[in-house]
Design a protein around this motif. Structure first.
Motif, PDB file in Angstrom:
ATOM      1  N   VAL A 231      28.897  38.802  53.930  1.00 23.91           N
ATOM      2  CA  VAL A 231      29.206  39.184  52.557  1.00 23.91           C
ATOM      3  C   VAL A 231      29.769  40.601  52.514  1.00 23.91           C
ATOM      4  O   VAL A 231      30.745  40.880  51.801  1.00 23.91           O
ATOM      5  N   SER A 232      29.176  41.492  53.292  1.00 21.79           N
ATOM      6  CA  SER A 232      29.657  42.873  53.331  1.00 21.79           C
ATOM      7  C   SER A 232      31.080  42.952  53.868  1.00 21.79           C
ATOM      8  O   SER A 232      31.904  43.721  53.358  1.00 21.79           O
ATOM      9  N   THR A 233      31.377  42.133  54.872  1.00 22.24           N
ATOM     10  CA  THR A 233      32.740  42.092  55.398  1.00 22.24           C
ATOM     11  C   THR A 233      33.713  41.573  54.344  1.00 22.24           C
ATOM     12  O   THR A 233      34.809  42.111  54.176  1.00 22.24           O
ATOM     13  N   GLY A 234      33.298  40.544  53.628  1.00 21.32           N
ATOM     14  CA  GLY A 234      34.147  40.024  52.556  1.00 21.32           C
ATOM     15  C   GLY A 234      34.396  41.045  51.463  1.00 21.32           C
ATOM     16  O   GLY A 234      35.515  41.165  50.946  1.00 21.32           O
ATOM     17  N   LEU A 235      33.362  41.818  51.108  1.00 23.80           N
ATOM     18  CA  LEU A 235      33.534  42.858  50.091  1.00 23.80           C
ATOM     19  C   LEU A 235      34.483  43.953  50.562  1.00 23.80           C
ATOM     20  O   LEU A 235      35.257  44.499  49.762  1.00 23.80           O
ATOM     21  N   SER A 236      34.431  44.278  51.836  1.00 22.99           N
ATOM     22  CA  SER A 236      35.336  45.320  52.333  1.00 22.99           C
ATOM     23  C   SER A 236      36.789  44.846  52.329  1.00 22.99           C
ATOM     24  O   SER A 236      37.706  45.667  52.294  1.00 22.99           O
ATOM     25  N   LEU A 237      37.001  43.542  52.345  1.00 19.31           N
ATOM     26  CA  LEU A 237      38.365  43.013  52.276  1.00 19.31           C
ATOM     27  C   LEU A 237      38.911  42.969  50.848  1.00 19.31           C
ATOM     28  O   LEU A 237      40.118  42.795  50.656  1.00 19.31           O
ATOM     29  N   LEU A 238      38.032  43.115  49.856  1.00 23.97           N
ATOM     30  CA  LEU A 238      38.486  43.050  48.468  1.00 23.97           C
ATOM     31  C   LEU A 238      39.261  44.288  48.029  1.00 23.97           C
ATOM     32  O   LEU A 238      40.184  44.186  47.214  1.00 23.97           O
ATOM     33  N   THR A 239      38.907  45.454  48.534  1.00 22.46           N
ATOM     34  CA  THR A 239      39.564  46.694  48.104  1.00 22.46           C
ATOM     35  C   THR A 239      41.079  46.663  48.334  1.00 22.46           C
ATOM     36  O   THR A 239      41.841  46.974  47.414  1.00 22.46           O
ATOM     37  N   PRO A 240      41.558  46.288  49.534  1.00 19.62           N
ATOM     38  CA  PRO A 240      43.017  46.236  49.695  1.00 19.62           C
ATOM     39  C   PRO A 240      43.689  45.195  48.791  1.00 19.62           C
ATOM     40  O   PRO A 240      44.813  45.411  48.318  1.00 19.62           O
TER      41      PRO A 240
ATOM     42  N   LEU B 284      32.663  48.125  43.524  1.00 20.14           N
ATOM     43  CA  LEU B 284      32.581  47.671  44.918  1.00 20.14           C
ATOM     44  C   LEU B 284      31.709  48.565  45.801  1.00 20.14           C
ATOM     45  O   LEU B 284      30.869  48.053  46.547  1.00 20.14           O
ATOM     46  N   PRO B 285      31.845  49.891  45.764  1.00 21.64           N
ATOM     47  CA  PRO B 285      30.952  50.715  46.597  1.00 21.64           C
ATOM     48  C   PRO B 285      29.489  50.615  46.195  1.00 21.64           C
ATOM     49  O   PRO B 285      28.600  50.672  47.053  1.00 21.64           O
ATOM     50  N   ILE B 286      29.233  50.434  44.915  1.00 19.49           N
ATOM     51  CA  ILE B 286      27.849  50.303  44.458  1.00 19.49           C
ATOM     52  C   ILE B 286      27.245  49.009  44.980  1.00 19.49           C
ATOM     53  O   ILE B 286      26.131  48.997  45.525  1.00 19.49           O
ATOM     54  N   VAL B 287      27.973  47.922  44.848  1.00 11.48           N
ATOM     55  CA  VAL B 287      27.493  46.624  45.342  1.00 11.48           C
ATOM     56  C   VAL B 287      27.364  46.657  46.862  1.00 11.48           C
ATOM     57  O   VAL B 287      26.367  46.187  47.425  1.00 11.48           O
ATOM     58  N   SER B 288      28.344  47.248  47.526  1.00  8.36           N
ATOM     59  CA  SER B 288      28.309  47.326  48.984  1.00  8.36           C
ATOM     60  C   SER B 288      27.128  48.167  49.464  1.00  8.36           C
ATOM     61  O   SER B 288      26.454  47.815  50.429  1.00  8.36           O
TER      62      SER B 288
ATOM     63  N   SER C  49      53.845  45.816  35.235  1.00  8.25           N
ATOM     64  CA  SER C  49      53.872  45.051  33.988  1.00  8.25           C
ATOM     65  C   SER C  49      53.313  45.848  32.815  1.00  8.25           C
ATOM     66  O   SER C  49      53.510  45.467  31.662  1.00  8.25           O
ATOM     67  N   GLY C  50      52.585  46.931  33.086  1.00 12.18           N
ATOM     68  CA  GLY C  50      52.020  47.751  32.013  1.00 12.18           C
ATOM     69  C   GLY C  50      50.810  47.126  31.353  1.00 12.18           C
ATOM     70  O   GLY C  50      50.467  47.462  30.221  1.00 12.18           O
ATOM     71  N   ASN C  51      50.118  46.258  32.031  1.00 13.89           N
ATOM     72  CA  ASN C  51      48.950  45.565  31.482  1.00 13.89           C
ATOM     73  C   ASN C  51      47.732  46.496  31.585  1.00 13.89           C
ATOM     74  O   ASN C  51      47.105  46.625  32.624  1.00 13.89           O
ATOM     75  N   ILE C  52      47.408  47.153  30.475  1.00 15.86           N
ATOM     76  CA  ILE C  52      46.321  48.136  30.457  1.00 15.86           C
ATOM     77  C   ILE C  52      44.956  47.471  30.623  1.00 15.86           C
ATOM     78  O   ILE C  52      44.083  47.998  31.319  1.00 15.86           O
ATOM     79  N   THR C  53      44.767  46.309  30.007  1.00 12.79           N
ATOM     80  CA  THR C  53      43.474  45.618  30.116  1.00 12.79           C
ATOM     81  C   THR C  53      43.175  45.248  31.567  1.00 12.79           C
ATOM     82  O   THR C  53      42.065  45.479  32.056  1.00 12.79           O
ATOM     83  N   ARG C  54      44.172  44.710  32.237  1.00  8.59           N
ATOM     84  CA  ARG C  54      43.983  44.355  33.655  1.00  8.59           C
ATOM     85  C   ARG C  54      43.755  45.612  34.504  1.00  8.59           C
ATOM     86  O   ARG C  54      42.961  45.605  35.436  1.00  8.59           O
ATOM     87  N   LEU C  55      44.439  46.702  34.171  1.00  7.54           N
ATOM     88  CA  LEU C  55      44.263  47.954  34.884  1.00  7.54           C
ATOM     89  C   LEU C  55      42.828  48.460  34.774  1.00  7.54           C
ATOM     90  O   LEU C  55      42.224  48.886  35.763  1.00  7.54           O
ATOM     91  N   ILE C  56      42.268  48.362  33.575  1.00  8.52           N
ATOM     92  CA  ILE C  56      40.875  48.809  33.365  1.00  8.52           C
ATOM     93  C   ILE C  56      39.916  47.938  34.164  1.00  8.52           C
ATOM     94  O   ILE C  56      38.997  48.444  34.819  1.00  8.52           O
ATOM     95  N   TRP C  57      40.099  46.611  34.140  1.00  4.64           N
ATOM     96  CA  TRP C  57      39.208  45.714  34.875  1.00  4.64           C
ATOM     97  C   TRP C  57      39.291  45.950  36.384  1.00  4.64           C
ATOM     98  O   TRP C  57      38.277  45.954  37.079  1.00  4.64           O
ATOM     99  N   LEU C  58      40.496  46.147  36.891  1.00  6.56           N
ATOM    100  CA  LEU C  58      40.640  46.394  38.326  1.00  6.56           C
ATOM    101  C   LEU C  58      40.066  47.756  38.726  1.00  6.56           C
ATOM    102  O   LEU C  58      39.469  47.903  39.797  1.00  6.56           O
TER     103      LEU C  58
ATOM    104  N   LEU D 148      37.538  49.213  37.193  1.00  8.66           N
ATOM    105  CA  LEU D 148      36.080  49.014  37.180  1.00  8.66           C
ATOM    106  C   LEU D 148      35.611  48.263  38.427  1.00  8.66           C
ATOM    107  O   LEU D 148      34.547  48.561  38.976  1.00  8.66           O
ATOM    108  N   ALA D 149      36.413  47.301  38.867  1.00  7.56           N
ATOM    109  CA  ALA D 149      36.071  46.585  40.101  1.00  7.56           C
ATOM    110  C   ALA D 149      36.080  47.526  41.305  1.00  7.56           C
ATOM    111  O   ALA D 149      35.200  47.455  42.173  1.00  7.56           O
TER     112      ALA D 149
END
Length: 144
Positions: A53-62, A91-95, A75-84, A86-87
């Motif tokens: 799981v930790s290896t999978g999480l480290s692959l999410l950042t890139p 990620l470091p907290i979950v990791s 695209s200028g999508n501010i909502t998606r920018l905020i969600w990404l 926050l993700a």
């Protein structure tokens, strides 16, 4: 050139760096260690799954960064920018939490195995030697 800890004439350096003292890992040794680890197999399985799981999480950042750079920002999508964003913060907290759990499992297994193996060693020594039967009968117990 001086080697070892006692002026180059052996000492601990010659014991630690002995090339002929390699541990031979055999199937018998592996089975013996696995017998000691049997009570901890759920912990060990948990540790292995946490590593995956930790290896999978480290692959999410890139992947998140790629999505940010290639799609979200152009695209200028501010909502998606905020969600990404926050993700990326989550990620470091979950990791870190997962790594903490993995360390706790590792300590539990390590200390448990050390305890089981030391008890086994002590019982083997006690079965061979008892205070009533001295190791060497030629040495008197009291000097006369």
């Amino acid at each position: 050139m001086m080697r070892g800890g006692s002026g180059g004439h052996g000492g601990w350096g010659s014991i630690i760096n002995a090339p002929d003292e390699r541990l031979k890992v055999t199937w018998e040794l592996l089975r013996r260690v696995l017998r000691y680890a049997a009570p901890y197999r759920l912990y060990i399985a948990g540790m292995l799954s946490i590593i995956l799981v930790s290896t999978g999480l480290s692959l999410l950042t890139p992947l998140i960064m790629r999505d940010l750079i290639d799609k979200t920002i152009p695209s200028g999508n501010i909502t998606r920018l905020i969600w990404l964003a926050l993700a990326l913060l989550a990620l470091p907290i979950v990791s870190g939490t997962i790594d903490f759990i993995n360390r706790r499992l590792n300590v539990t297994v390590g200390e448990g195995l050390t305890c089981v193996m030391s008890r086994s060693t002590r019982s083997a020594i006690r079965s061979v030697w008892s205070p009533r039967r001295p190791i060497c009968s030629t040495i008197p117990s009291r000097p006369t």
